[in-house]
Design an enzyme around this catalytic site. Structure first.
Site, short mmCIF file in Angstrom:
data_model
loop_
_atom_site.label_atom_id
_atom_site.label_comp_id
_atom_site.label_asym_id
_atom_site.label_seq_id
_atom_site.Cartn_x
_atom_site.Cartn_y
_atom_site.Cartn_z
N LYS A 295 -13.29 -17.39 19.45
CA LYS A 295 -11.86 -17.67 18.98
C LYS A 295 -10.97 -16.58 19.52
O LYS A 295 -11.17 -15.92 20.47
CB LYS A 295 -11.83 -17.80 17.37
CG LYS A 295 -12.55 -18.72 16.84
CD LYS A 295 -12.37 -19.22 15.57
CE LYS A 295 -13.40 -20.21 15.15
NZ LYS A 295 -13.10 -20.72 13.93
N GLY B 58 -14.88 -21.14 8.64
CA GLY B 58 -14.28 -20.18 8.12
C GLY B 58 -14.09 -19.95 6.60
O GLY B 58 -13.68 -19.00 6.09
N ASN C 173 -18.40 -18.85 19.47
CA ASN C 173 -16.98 -19.19 19.71
C ASN C 173 -16.21 -18.06 18.99
O ASN C 173 -16.14 -17.87 17.77
CB ASN C 173 -16.62 -20.57 18.98
CG ASN C 173 -15.02 -20.76 19.12
OD1 ASN C 173 -14.34 -20.19 19.73
ND2 ASN C 173 -14.51 -21.57 18.29
N HIS D 112 -11.62 -28.43 19.56
CA HIS D 112 -11.80 -28.02 18.36
C HIS D 112 -10.42 -28.30 17.13
O HIS D 112 -9.47 -28.47 17.56
CB HIS D 112 -11.81 -26.37 18.54
CG HIS D 112 -12.20 -25.60 17.25
ND1 HIS D 112 -11.71 -25.14 16.29
CD2 HIS D 112 -13.42 -25.08 17.11
CE1 HIS D 112 -12.12 -24.57 15.44
NE2 HIS D 112 -13.40 -24.28 15.83
N GLU E 21 -9.05 -26.56 15.27
CA GLU E 21 -7.89 -25.48 15.38
C GLU E 21 -6.96 -25.95 16.45
O GLU E 21 -5.58 -25.85 16.34
CB GLU E 21 -8.24 -23.89 15.34
CG GLU E 21 -8.92 -23.69 14.24
CD GLU E 21 -9.86 -22.55 14.47
OE1 GLU E 21 -9.96 -21.85 15.34
OE2 GLU E 21 -10.77 -22.24 13.22
N SER F 229 -19.04 -21.96 9.13
CA SER F 229 -19.69 -20.96 8.23
C SER F 229 -21.43 -20.76 8.34
O SER F 229 -21.83 -20.60 7.44
CB SER F 229 -19.53 -21.17 6.72
OG SER F 229 -18.02 -21.22 6.56
N GLU G 84 -18.15 -30.66 13.24
CA GLU G 84 -17.39 -29.22 12.43
C GLU G 84 -16.60 -29.81 11.30
O GLU G 84 -15.43 -29.91 11.40
CB GLU G 84 -16.87 -28.29 13.32
CG GLU G 84 -17.75 -27.73 14.28
CD GLU G 84 -16.97 -26.36 14.56
OE1 GLU G 84 -17.69 -25.46 14.63
OE2 GLU G 84 -15.84 -26.30 14.97
P1 PGA Z 1 -17.05 -20.25 11.67
O1 PGA Z 1 -16.23 -21.05 12.61
O2 PGA Z 1 -18.69 -20.11 12.16
O3 PGA Z 1 -16.40 -18.94 11.39
O4 PGA Z 1 -16.90 -21.06 10.47
C1 PGA Z 1 -16.82 -22.25 13.34
C2 PGA Z 1 -15.97 -22.75 14.48
O5 PGA Z 1 -15.11 -22.98 13.94
O6 PGA Z 1 -16.34 -23.07 15.34
#
Ligand code: PGA
Length: 268
Positions: free
Chosen positions: A19, A185, A17, A107, A109, A225, A179
């Site tokens: 983003k 992140g 992903n 997601h 976000e 992460s 998640e």
């Molecule tokens: P990350 O993000 O691996 O940077 O923690 C995962 C995600 O939000 O899909």
């Protein structure tokens, strides 16, 4: 590996992903780089998808198809209507026409920053299915919910809201990504045991909604992460059927290390 000991072996899915990173020129370079390094055995037992920003999709599609790179095209989001006066939105029909195979839905976000409701998540899952693409539906608890011992309640509400009313065949073919918000992140991934517990719980919810067979085929990813260092430990758990990778998917070499780590756990 425990995945091979159980009666059902689900083919893992590793999804990158991106983003809001990589413009279409950077995307072109990254996908070419990945294509040059990726060898047939790397994807012998693993499905891989990449989810670039909308403006990159056509470029990535052209490279992936033109150079026969074994990557599935994915999107990060879409709206649930096929067309209309929805300024700024992209429809599932448009994504399907581009050869998109997977669409991330809900997601955290999108839910948190763009107020995507459980009802919108459910409608989007159905819209993606209607166009014969596979939703990767994200669920996960916040740190406060976890601290309050409400992880299972939160997962239960999100899973039921997203999937209630889907047929066993529909549910069994889709992907759920666990998640936890506090892991995204943050550099603080869930432990393999915690990821496994949550994935088992999610699979149990699918069983309640659509029966044991759907639960045995639905793929449940872990995300938050993920790195080349922790990937193998996470997917070694029997109910963790792949990874949704954010930051560590942006660079071809690192993402490839993760793909190989997952493949290593599934090779007989
Ligand atoms: P990350 O993000 O691996 O940077 O923690 C995962 C995600 O939000 O899909």
């Amino acid at each position: 590996m425990s995945n091979l000991e159980g009666s059902v072996v689900r083919r893992p899915l590793v999804s990158g992903n991106w983003k809001m990173h990589h413009d279409h020129i950077e995307a072109l370079h990254t996908v070419r780089d990945l294509g040059l390094r990726l060898k047939a055995p790397d994807v012998g037992s693993v499905d891989v998808s990449i989810h670039p920003p909308f403006t990159d999709l056509r470029t990535v599609q052209t490279v992936v198809e033109g150079e026969s790179i074994p990557l599935a095209l994915g999107a990060q989001h879409c709206y649930f209507e096929d067309r209309g006066a929805f300024t700024g939105e992209v429809s599932p029909q448009m994504l399907a026409r581009l050869g998109t195979r997977y669409v991330v839905v809900g997601h955290s976000e999108r839910r948190r920053l763009f107020a995507m409701s459980d009802a919108a998540v459910a409608a989007t899952v159905r819209a993606v299915l209607r166009h014969e693409m596979t939703p990767i539906c994200c669920v996960g608890e916040s740190e406060a919910e976890r601290d309050a011992g409400r992880t299972e309640t939160c997962l239960s509400v999100q899973v039921r809201a997203a999937f209630n009313g889907l047929s066993a065949a529909q549910l069994g073919g889709l992907v759920v990504a666990y998640e936890p918000l506090w892991a995204i992140g943050s550099g603080r991934a869930a432990t393999a045991v915690d990821a496994e517990d949550a994935c088992v719980f999610i699979r149990g919810l699918v069983a309640e909604l659509a029966g044991a067979e759907a639960a045995s085929t639905v793929r449940v990813q872990y995300g938050g992460s993920v790195t080349a260092e922790n990937a193998a430990e996470l997917v070694s758990e029997p109910d963790v059927d792949g990874l949704l990778v954010g930051g560590a998917s942006l660079e071809a070499g690192t993402f490839l290390d993760i793909i190989r780590a997952v493949g290593g756990c599934y090779r007989s």
